[in-house]
Design a protein around this motif. Sequence first.
Motif, PDB file in Angstrom:
ATOM      1  N   ASP A 173     -37.513  -4.904 105.664  1.00 23.45           N
ATOM      2  CA  ASP A 173     -38.799  -4.220 105.511  1.00 23.45           C
ATOM      3  C   ASP A 173     -39.178  -3.694 106.887  1.00 23.45           C
ATOM      4  O   ASP A 173     -39.605  -4.451 107.758  1.00 23.45           O
ATOM      5  CB  ASP A 173     -39.828  -5.213 104.979  1.00 23.45           C
ATOM      6  N   GLY A 176     -42.919  -3.895 108.352  1.00 19.40           N
ATOM      7  CA  GLY A 176     -43.410  -4.695 107.219  1.00 19.40           C
ATOM      8  C   GLY A 176     -44.753  -5.357 107.424  1.00 19.40           C
ATOM      9  O   GLY A 176     -45.363  -5.807 106.459  1.00 19.40           O
ATOM     10  N   THR A 182     -42.309  -7.444 101.098  1.00 21.80           N
ATOM     11  CA  THR A 182     -41.142  -8.327 101.108  1.00 21.80           C
ATOM     12  C   THR A 182     -41.353  -9.512 100.180  1.00 21.80           C
ATOM     13  O   THR A 182     -40.477  -9.846  99.360  1.00 21.80           O
ATOM     14  CB  THR A 182     -40.860  -8.824 102.536  1.00 21.80           C
ATOM     15  N   GLY A 194     -35.176 -11.933 103.052  1.00 22.10           N
ATOM     16  CA  GLY A 194     -35.713 -10.723 103.662  1.00 22.10           C
ATOM     17  C   GLY A 194     -35.907 -10.858 105.148  1.00 22.10           C
ATOM     18  O   GLY A 194     -36.108 -11.965 105.665  1.00 22.10           O
ATOM     19  N   ILE A 219     -37.902 -15.604 104.589  1.00 22.65           N
ATOM     20  CA  ILE A 219     -38.199 -14.376 105.332  1.00 22.65           C
ATOM     21  C   ILE A 219     -38.105 -14.649 106.822  1.00 22.65           C
ATOM     22  O   ILE A 219     -38.766 -15.550 107.353  1.00 22.65           O
ATOM     23  CB  ILE A 219     -39.601 -13.840 104.998  1.00 22.65           C
TER      24      ILE A 219
END
Length: 340
Positions: A173, A176, A182, A194, A219
């Motif tokens: 992303d 982001g 995400t 992610g 993430i």
Amino acid sequence: MLVTTPQTDFEPIHSMLMNNSLSSKAIIGAVELHIFDRLDGRALTAAALAEEGGWVTTRLEPLLDILVAADLLTRNNGEYTNTPVASEFLVTTAPLYQGDCMALTMRFASSVENAIAELVAGGEVDRTEADNGWALEKVMEGTAQDACGVALPRVVQLVAGLPGFHDFRTMADVGGNHGHYTMGVLEQNPDMRGTIFDLPHVAEQSRLRCERFGFGDRIATQGLDFRKQALPAGQFDLILMSHILYGFKGDLGSTLGKIADGLKPGGWFVSHHFSRHQTNGGEMAKASLELITRLAGYPSHFIEQEELSEHLASAGFTDVRFEPVSAKGLGLMTAARKPA
């Protein structure tokens, strides 16, 4: 001669200056006073509401009438209550509350509105303050509210419907920020991981936010200035950009080439941005958005399908798809695939 008879009518301009400027600030003021919280599921007269809030009735009443004119309140037999849109978006406990987003929009607009003549005449634009601001908690919350209120569910739906989505394992992303795109995509595929790429000082705040929402183990965040740096090569099944691509409008060719380099063969690129060709946004809204964008130092906030299609093809992308975000806005979603 002291008295001159007008040949045209200036009243519509005068009304626009009064109505547009004052009404938007009145709505922000009502949010700050928590008027919509107090009227959610209740009907009160101006006097009763003023007594409850400790306000001046004669000053509150015209504010409430502006909110009625804006379709945010209804008035029946002298009592005011929220409309459905006010309850959904302007009550602080509502899941789609937009108060911080509205305040952020107003602050950003005012930063250039008050210097229009100076900037049009060639005044300097310093984007350092804007870059620094993306990591502020209020700014991040405001951009998250904006995403959740309009585009997020549609973008996630588009991504989840891409061919092979449930085989995706990695996504990037770019820009982001708050991480909701995400997190929203990862909710649809439990096997995905992610990485949010953003300016270094923003990436740290993105990490903390994702951890707070329970995505700390899925993430990662990485500091990266995409204006000067590239993504890791060939690592991602999906690369997502939301309202980021317009910042590279002056060099779309090389930017899309960098995106293609970051994708695995068969990977998808998805962008969400504005298009002038979306028919229901209104010409004043389009012109105002473009003025603010250019005064802030960007070439444009709009990328059209024809222009983007040409650059995507030059970068080797296929299976290009376009969808509007909504029937009433300016948002356009784009998806394109890197050949396998």
